[in-house]
Structures are given as C-alpha cells and as structure tokens.
Design a protein around this motif. Structure first.
Motif, PDB file in Angstrom:
ATOM      1  N   THR A 177      37.298  44.037  38.642  1.00  0.00           N
ATOM      2  CA  THR A 177      37.717  43.904  40.016  1.00  0.00           C
ATOM      3  C   THR A 177      37.177  42.658  40.614  1.00  0.00           C
ATOM      4  N   ASP A 178      35.810  42.088  40.266  1.00  0.00           N
ATOM      5  CA  ASP A 178      35.437  40.876  40.659  1.00  0.00           C
ATOM      6  C   ASP A 178      35.145  40.149  39.448  1.00  0.00           C
ATOM      7  N   PRO A 179      35.979  39.092  39.117  1.00  0.00           N
ATOM      8  CA  PRO A 179      35.605  38.391  37.759  1.00  0.00           C
ATOM      9  C   PRO A 179      34.527  37.247  37.976  1.00  0.00           C
ATOM     10  N   GLU A 180      34.182  36.961  39.328  1.00  0.00           N
ATOM     11  CA  GLU A 180      33.201  36.048  39.585  1.00  0.00           C
ATOM     12  C   GLU A 180      31.849  36.611  39.277  1.00  0.00           C
ATOM     13  N   ILE A 181      31.802  37.960  38.825  1.00  0.00           N
ATOM     14  CA  ILE A 181      30.405  38.456  38.510  1.00  0.00           C
ATOM     15  C   ILE A 181      30.047  38.147  36.996  1.00  0.00           C
ATOM     16  N   CYS A 182      31.136  38.033  36.252  1.00  0.00           N
ATOM     17  CA  CYS A 182      30.949  37.444  34.847  1.00  0.00           C
ATOM     18  C   CYS A 182      30.651  36.012  34.802  1.00  0.00           C
ATOM     19  N   LEU A 183      31.018  35.449  35.702  1.00  0.00           N
ATOM     20  CA  LEU A 183      30.671  33.896  35.690  1.00  0.00           C
ATOM     21  C   LEU A 183      29.311  33.752  35.995  1.00  0.00           C
ATOM     22  N   ARG A 184      28.787  34.730  37.069  1.00  0.00           N
ATOM     23  CA  ARG A 184      27.204  34.843  37.317  1.00  0.00           C
ATOM     24  C   ARG A 184      26.367  34.905  36.360  1.00  0.00           C
ATOM     25  N   LEU A 185      26.880  35.847  35.584  1.00  0.00           N
ATOM     26  CA  LEU A 185      26.252  36.391  34.308  1.00  0.00           C
ATOM     27  C   LEU A 185      26.007  35.215  33.340  1.00  0.00           C
ATOM     28  N   VAL A 186      27.147  34.832  32.958  1.00  0.00           N
ATOM     29  CA  VAL A 186      27.197  33.433  32.048  1.00  0.00           C
ATOM     30  C   VAL A 186      26.179  32.158  32.650  1.00  0.00           C
ATOM     31  N   ARG A 187      26.204  31.874  33.856  1.00  0.00           N
ATOM     32  CA  ARG A 187      25.539  31.085  34.313  1.00  0.00           C
ATOM     33  C   ARG A 187      23.963  31.271  34.282  1.00  0.00           C
ATOM     34  N   SER A 188      23.727  32.529  34.588  1.00  0.00           N
ATOM     35  CA  SER A 188      22.323  32.886  34.631  1.00  0.00           C
ATOM     36  C   SER A 188      21.593  32.870  33.265  1.00  0.00           C
ATOM     37  N   LEU A 189      22.563  33.391  32.384  1.00  0.00           N
ATOM     38  CA  LEU A 189      21.887  33.433  31.099  1.00  0.00           C
ATOM     39  C   LEU A 189      21.947  31.899  30.520  1.00  0.00           C
ATOM     40  N   ALA A 190      22.750  30.845  30.907  1.00  0.00           N
ATOM     41  CA  ALA A 190      22.598  29.718  30.522  1.00  0.00           C
ATOM     42  C   ALA A 190      21.530  28.941  31.112  1.00  0.00           C
ATOM     43  N   ARG A 191      21.061  29.366  32.242  1.00  0.00           N
ATOM     44  CA  ARG A 191      19.821  28.623  32.851  1.00  0.00           C
ATOM     45  C   ARG A 191      18.524  29.198  32.066  1.00  0.00           C
ATOM     46  N   ASP A 192      18.376  30.436  31.884  1.00  0.00           N
ATOM     47  CA  ASP A 192      17.406  31.187  31.322  1.00  0.00           C
ATOM     48  C   ASP A 192      17.605  30.383  29.764  1.00  0.00           C
ATOM     49  N   CYS A 193      18.452  30.433  29.259  1.00  0.00           N
ATOM     50  CA  CYS A 193      18.419  29.632  27.866  1.00  0.00           C
ATOM     51  C   CYS A 193      17.799  28.182  27.794  1.00  0.00           C
ATOM     52  N   SER A 194      18.195  27.364  29.205  1.00  0.00           N
ATOM     53  CA  SER A 194      17.712  26.117  29.044  1.00  0.00           C
ATOM     54  C   SER A 194      16.315  26.198  29.530  1.00  0.00           C
ATOM     55  N   LEU A 195      15.755  27.063  30.353  1.00  0.00           N
ATOM     56  CA  LEU A 195      14.026  27.235  30.638  1.00  0.00           C
ATOM     57  C   LEU A 195      13.609  27.576  29.160  1.00  0.00           C
ATOM     58  N   ALA A 196      14.263  28.377  28.175  1.00  0.00           N
ATOM     59  CA  ALA A 196      13.398  28.921  26.908  1.00  0.00           C
ATOM     60  C   ALA A 196      13.632  27.885  26.161  1.00  0.00           C
ATOM     61  N   PHE A 197      14.465  26.789  26.130  1.00  0.00           N
ATOM     62  CA  PHE A 197      14.423  25.556  25.413  1.00  0.00           C
ATOM     63  C   PHE A 197      13.212  24.618  25.763  1.00  0.00           C
ATOM     64  N   ASP A 198      13.019  24.787  27.145  1.00  0.00           N
ATOM     65  CA  ASP A 198      12.066  23.848  27.537  1.00  0.00           C
ATOM     66  C   ASP A 198      10.481  24.240  27.095  1.00  0.00           C
ATOM     67  N   HIS A 199      10.403  25.528  27.077  1.00  0.00           N
ATOM     68  CA  HIS A 199       9.292  26.352  26.772  1.00  0.00           C
ATOM     69  C   HIS A 199       9.055  26.044  25.275  1.00  0.00           C
ATOM     70  N   LEU A 200      10.204  26.039  24.422  1.00  0.00           N
ATOM     71  CA  LEU A 200       9.756  25.839  22.957  1.00  0.00           C
ATOM     72  C   LEU A 200       9.359  24.525  22.605  1.00  0.00           C
ATOM     73  N   THR A 201      10.107  23.455  23.407  1.00  0.00           N
ATOM     74  CA  THR A 201       9.627  22.257  23.301  1.00  0.00           C
ATOM     75  C   THR A 201       8.267  21.822  23.795  1.00  0.00           C
ATOM     76  N   SER A 202       7.779  22.557  24.892  1.00  0.00           N
ATOM     77  CA  SER A 202       6.386  22.495  25.269  1.00  0.00           C
ATOM     78  C   SER A 202       5.499  22.958  24.484  1.00  0.00           C
ATOM     79  N   ILE A 203       5.641  24.200  23.746  1.00  0.00           N
ATOM     80  CA  ILE A 203       4.738  24.481  22.838  1.00  0.00           C
ATOM     81  C   ILE A 203       4.537  23.912  21.428  1.00  0.00           C
ATOM     82  N   GLY A 204       5.767  23.548  21.117  1.00  0.00           N
ATOM     83  CA  GLY A 204       5.986  22.803  19.826  1.00  0.00           C
ATOM     84  C   GLY A 204       5.426  21.258  19.797  1.00  0.00           C
TER      85      GLY A 204
END
Length: 304
Positions: A177-204
């Motif tokens: 009923t509210d497709p915007e929720i899917c976009l919120r999920l995708v954007r949230s996961l993409a941001r978390d993925c970006s943070l994970a890449f930052d952490h991987l680079t930092s540790i490595g």
C-alpha cells in the motif's frame, strides 16, 4: 575543498579549520555537498522537516545541551525513526546487554531501532567477537540473506533500547500500500553497506591509531547528525575499550595505549564513556577522512 581521499595531506590538514566540515544538504535535484561550520553541521536538519518536528526535538534536550532519556539517546522524536509510520503494536523495550537477536536466528521479523545504541557482531570459533556495525536510531536490523538462511550476525543492545519489531507479513502488506517503504529499506541497506565498506577498509589498511581515530570520528559525526544540541564537541559514547577493540580488530591493551597517546597529544579524551573532541583538525588528520566520507556519515536515514 580538495583533499586526497586516502589521507589528509599536511597542507590540507592545515586548511581544515575547527569550524570547517563537509555536510550534505537535501535539494530538489539531489544531494549537494557544501561547506558548513561545525556548529551548523551539528544542527543539520532534513530540508523536508517541518517546524513542529524541530520544536518537539528541542523539548527533549536538557538544559546543558544533552538529550533526555538514555545517556546515548537522540534528540529527534522517536516517531522520526519509524520505518512504518503509525505502526506501534510492535514496540518493545530491551535492556542493555541483551540481544535483539542472536547468530542463527531464523525469525520472520525485522527490528527498526527507535532509540538507543546497538552493536551488530559476529563470533569466531574460538569465541572472539568482531563488531561489524554500531547501529543508531533509524537502523533496520534482522533482515535475513534469504528466506531459509539464518542470521549470520547477532545484535546486542549497548544501552536500553526501543525497537519496533515488524513481522514480515506486516512489512509485506504495508509495502504493497505504500511503495515508499521499499525505497526506505533499500536506501537504509545501501547506507549500512557503505559503512561496512568503510570499516573493512579501515581494518585492512589503517594503522591501529588510524582505526581508533576513524571509529571515534565516525560515531561522533553520525551521532551529532541526530542530536542538534549546543555542546558540539562532547557526547556520551556507551562503549568500553574492549568493545572499541572488537570493532577495530585490536586488543584492549592496544586500544588503551592508543587512547592514552591521543589524550596526551590533546586530540581526544575518552573517560567514563564520555568522548570529548579536543582537536578536531588533528582527529580528522589521524583518521584520514575526506569531506565526502564525513558528509555521508552526517546523512540521516532517508525518512527522518
């Protein structure tokens, strides 16, 4: 402001004054990077936020610039962190130290963090723990890699937290009923993925000193984006030195040594779970962070 992405050169570090920060401002045509003062960045707000939200947020700050509620809570109203507006039946309080879910969890719900801090972690066979993410209000946790796959990480409350537990069936029906929720999920996961890449680079790639500085700067910046208060260089950081070590791949002794050195050099002070930035210029230099990376940390969740 042009900076080397790998690290700040001496010339660039000198050019970064205490009040120079890169931040992101939402515009109609997308995200536009511009320079703002550190004080302005700490009061950064979504372009779509209305005056009512700002008034409600300000009422939750204490007189000394800190938020009410938990020591590490955000000043923004809880409602601003909801993935599904007006969905309250799944709200739960979880005490500090308890898991929201554990490794191997196969539940059919997701956890929308509304208030408090959560550590997302994995365990090695010998019992050692690696913290892969520190989740702040607005985070979506517990999304499984597949319908039958168990969770490969666990999530532990670092403070008393409030979460909205959303069953998969509710999430599916609401998304229809509210497709915007899917976009919120995708954007949230993409941001978390970006943070994970930052952490991987930092540790490595970063030194022990650089890893600790990078983590402290990231958490400070992300937290301040959610708490537009007055004390712009100090915050409650609900972590132990051991947890900092779990997030940076360092031992407690090594973390203690790095923090002691940075305190003696007048860069940061971390004492009794309070972090104070003494010299932002030097912290940015040691962390090796460019303005675009810091701007990404300042961005709130897409719906806040």
């Amino acid at each position: 402001m042009s900076l080397d992405r790998a690290s700040l050169t001496e010339k660039a570090a000198r050019s970064l004054r205490r009040d120079d920060w890169g931040t992101v401002e939402r515009e109609r045509n997308g995200l536009v990077l511009r320079e703002l003062s550190l004080a302005d960045a700490s009061r950064w707000d979504c372009a779509r936020g209305d005056e009512l939200i700002r008034r409600r947020g300000s009422r939750q700050e204490t007189q000394n610039g800190g938020p009410q509620g938990t020591a590490a809570g955000a000043a923004l109203p809880v409602e601003q962190h909801r993935l599904i507006p007006r969905y309250h039946s799944g709200d739960r309080k979880i005490e500090a130290g308890r898991d929201l879910f554990s490794i191997g969890w196969t539940g059919k719900s997701v956890f929308n963090l509304l208030d408090g801090w959560v550590a997302v972690y994995t365990l090695l066979e010998d019992g050692r723990r690696q913290i892969v993410q520190f989740a702040l209000p607005g985070a979506i946790l517990g999304i499984l890699p597949s319908r039958r796959g168990p969770a490969t990480v666990g999530a532990q409350a670092l403070t008393d937290v409030t979460v909205s537990v959303i069953p998969a069936s509710v999430l599916t029906s609401q998304a229809r009923t509210d497709p915007e929720i899917c976009l919120r999920l995708v954007r949230s996961l993409a941001r978390d993925c970006s943070l994970a890449f930052d952490h991987l680079t930092s540790i490595g790639r970063r030194s022990a000193r650089g890893r600790v500085a990078h983590l402290l700067l990231e958490l400070f910046t992300r937290y301040r984006a959610q708490w537009p208060g007055n004390r712009i260089e100090e915050m409650s950081l609900p972590l132990t030195q051991e947890q900092i070590g779990d997030a940076t791949g360092l031992t407690f002794v090594h973390v203690n040594r790095v923090l002691s050195a940075m305190r003696k050099e007048g860069i940061v002070q971390f004492h009794y779970r309070r972090l104070r930035i003494l010299d932002p210029d030097r912290l940015i230099e040691v962390a090796g962070v460019d303005p675009e990376t810091a701007a990404g940390w300042l961005e709130r969740r897409p719906w806040t």
